[in-house]
Design a protein around this motif. Structure first.
Motif, PDB file in Angstrom:
ATOM      1  N   ALA A  62       0.826  -1.210   0.000  1.00  0.00           N
ATOM      2  CA  ALA A  62       0.000   0.000   0.000  1.00  0.00           C
ATOM      3  C   ALA A  62       0.860   1.260   0.000  1.00  0.00           C
ATOM      4  CB  ALA A  62      -0.931  -0.014   1.207  1.00  0.00           C
ATOM      5  N   GLU A  63       1.972   1.241   0.751  1.00  0.00           N
ATOM      6  CA  GLU A  63       2.881   2.377   0.800  1.00  0.00           C
ATOM      7  C   GLU A  63       4.298   1.879   0.534  1.00  0.00           C
ATOM      8  OE1 GLU A  63       2.441   4.542   4.417  1.00  0.00           O
ATOM      9  OE2 GLU A  63       0.282   4.790   4.194  1.00  0.00           O
ATOM     10  N   PRO A  64       4.640   1.676  -0.732  1.00  0.00           N
ATOM     11  CA  PRO A  64       5.948   1.092  -1.039  1.00  0.00           C
ATOM     12  C   PRO A  64       7.098   2.016  -0.687  1.00  0.00           C
ATOM     13  CG  PRO A  64       4.878   1.866  -3.040  1.00  0.00           C
ATOM     14  CD  PRO A  64       3.862   1.979  -1.936  1.00  0.00           C
ATOM     15  N   ALA A  65       8.201   1.423  -0.288  1.00  0.00           N
ATOM     16  CA  ALA A  65       9.417   2.193  -0.006  1.00  0.00           C
ATOM     17  C   ALA A  65      10.062   2.617  -1.314  1.00  0.00           C
ATOM     18  CB  ALA A  65      10.391   1.351   0.805  1.00  0.00           C
ATOM     19  N   GLY A  66      10.697   3.768  -1.301  1.00  0.00           N
ATOM     20  CA  GLY A  66      11.389   4.242  -2.487  1.00  0.00           C
ATOM     21  C   GLY A  66      12.799   3.691  -2.567  1.00  0.00           C
ATOM     22  N   PRO A  67      13.490   3.949  -3.659  1.00  0.00           N
ATOM     23  CA  PRO A  67      14.872   3.472  -3.807  1.00  0.00           C
ATOM     24  C   PRO A  67      15.771   4.037  -2.723  1.00  0.00           C
ATOM     25  CG  PRO A  67      13.984   4.217  -5.912  1.00  0.00           C
ATOM     26  CD  PRO A  67      13.013   4.653  -4.866  1.00  0.00           C
ATOM     27  N   GLY A  68      16.823   3.297  -2.407  1.00  0.00           N
ATOM     28  CA  GLY A  68      17.776   3.739  -1.407  1.00  0.00           C
ATOM     29  C   GLY A  68      17.800   2.819  -0.207  1.00  0.00           C
ATOM     30  N   ALA A 156      10.095  -6.151   5.370  1.00  0.00           N
ATOM     31  CA  ALA A 156      10.529  -5.921   3.991  1.00  0.00           C
ATOM     32  C   ALA A 156       9.406  -6.234   3.011  1.00  0.00           C
ATOM     33  CB  ALA A 156      11.760  -6.767   3.680  1.00  0.00           C
ATOM     34  N   PHE A 157       8.660  -7.307   3.276  1.00  0.00           N
ATOM     35  CA  PHE A 157       7.554  -7.671   2.398  1.00  0.00           C
ATOM     36  C   PHE A 157       6.417  -6.659   2.452  1.00  0.00           C
ATOM     37  CE2 PHE A 157       8.882 -12.363   3.106  1.00  0.00           C
ATOM     38  CZ  PHE A 157       9.880 -12.231   2.151  1.00  0.00           C
ATOM     39  N   GLU A 158       6.348  -5.879   3.550  1.00  0.00           N
ATOM     40  CA  GLU A 158       5.355  -4.804   3.644  1.00  0.00           C
ATOM     41  C   GLU A 158       5.764  -3.575   2.845  1.00  0.00           C
ATOM     42  OE1 GLU A 158       3.834  -5.787   8.221  1.00  0.00           O
ATOM     43  OE2 GLU A 158       5.143  -4.069   7.812  1.00  0.00           O
ATOM     44  N   LEU A 159       7.061  -3.433   2.607  1.00  0.00           N
ATOM     45  CA  LEU A 159       7.587  -2.237   1.957  1.00  0.00           C
ATOM     46  C   LEU A 159       7.840  -2.411   0.469  1.00  0.00           C
ATOM     47  CD1 LEU A 159      10.180  -1.131   4.670  1.00  0.00           C
ATOM     48  CD2 LEU A 159       7.936  -0.114   4.210  1.00  0.00           C
ATOM     49  N   VAL A 160       8.031  -3.637   0.023  1.00  0.00           N
ATOM     50  CA  VAL A 160       8.352  -3.884  -1.381  1.00  0.00           C
ATOM     51  C   VAL A 160       7.729  -5.200  -1.814  1.00  0.00           C
ATOM     52  CG1 VAL A 160      10.546  -4.994  -0.765  1.00  0.00           C
ATOM     53  CG2 VAL A 160      10.242  -4.076  -3.061  1.00  0.00           C
TER      54      VAL A 160
END
Length: 271
Positions: A62-68, A156-160
């Motif tokens: 729902a709220e993916p993490a950005g690159p970095g 991690a699976f929640e972010l990507v």
């Protein structure tokens, strides 16, 4: 399954090829000879401390993490790090490597081991920290490090959105030993294990049949190759695993050509 062994000689010593930035080079030599070589067998009946329960979802977060680089907030001390390459889109799916540091190291060492390769090849890296000076099963018993890794994977699976068919476990030295033990115990999650200069295989009940890449320096004076990988690899093959072995002219380190070889090996289709 037909086991395969590929021997790779990288010309030159470490002065020529160097080591990865931030890679922990250990000087710890086990005094117990049982710390060398492959250990086989499973855990005690009903003992599932080595089992990981986290699994990737099918939908984009729902709220993916950005690159970095991201701290995951799973531990007050020794937090886990997640790196996403710039090529990773918000909807995924993205390949993931869990990277384990050597003894005395931290999440930073695990991340630095594969960060450059991840940026080049477009995969994410999850790097946890051991609770003590090295990983729990290397000290004798699975437990708190498995718990932290499970929480780290879940976060991690929640972010990507991670590709469930492209999850690997990697590590250097004690991290390589731990990667072999934990990876073979969780072969339904990890399709591949990359072990750079392992010392032994911590025992655990095994599931699945992950592919395995092992590398070791012929001049390693910390974990001598004759007493470690040259014993580990044949036993893994005997146990039915598909093993690729890369031995190079160098010491206790991970030369960049070995990292490149491992990542390219991981990226090839099975078969």
């Amino acid at each position: 399954m037909t086991a395969r062994r590929t021997f790779l000689t990288v010309a030159g010593q470490l002065a020529l090829v160097g080591t990865l930035p931030g890679c922990v080079v250990e000087r710890r030599v086990p005094t117990d000879p049982r710390d060398y070589g492959a250990r086989r067998g499973g855990g005690a009946a009903g003992d599932d401390r080595e089992a990981l329960s986290a699994r990737p979802g099918n939908a984009p977060p729902a709220e993916p993490a950005g690159p970095g680089e991201h701290e995951l907030g799973v531990a007050d001390e020794g937090d886990s790090l997640l790196f996403l390459p710039s090529s990773a889109g918000p909807r995924g799916p993205v390949p993931l490597v869990v990277s384990l540091h050597g003894a005395g190291g931290s999440a930073r060492g695990g991340l630095d081991l594969l960060r450059s390769a991840a940026a080049e090849h477009g995969f994410a890296v999850l790097a946890p920290s051991s609770r003590e000076s090295t990983w729990d099963a290397v000290r004798g018993r699975y437990g708190p490090d498995v718990d932290v890794l499970d929480r780290s994977l879940r976060r991690a699976f929640e972010l990507v959105r991670v590709d469930p068919e492209r999850i690997a476990l990697a590590g250097f030295s004690d991290g390589a030993s731990y990667a072999l033990g934990l990876g073979l115990a969780n072969g339904m999650l990890f399709g591949a294990v990359m072990a750079f200069s392992p010392g032994f295989v911590p025992p655990a009940a095994r599931t699945g049949t992950p592919r395995i890449f092992v590398s070791h320096g012929a001049a390693d004076d910390v974990l001598p190759v004759d007493r470690t990988s040259r014993r580990i690899v044949p036993q893994l093959e005997e146990d039915g695993y598909d093993v690729t072995y890369a031995e190079f002219e160098g010491g206790h380190a991970v030369p960049p050509p070995i990292v490149r070889r491992a990542v390219e090996w991981w990226g090839r289709p099975e078969g």
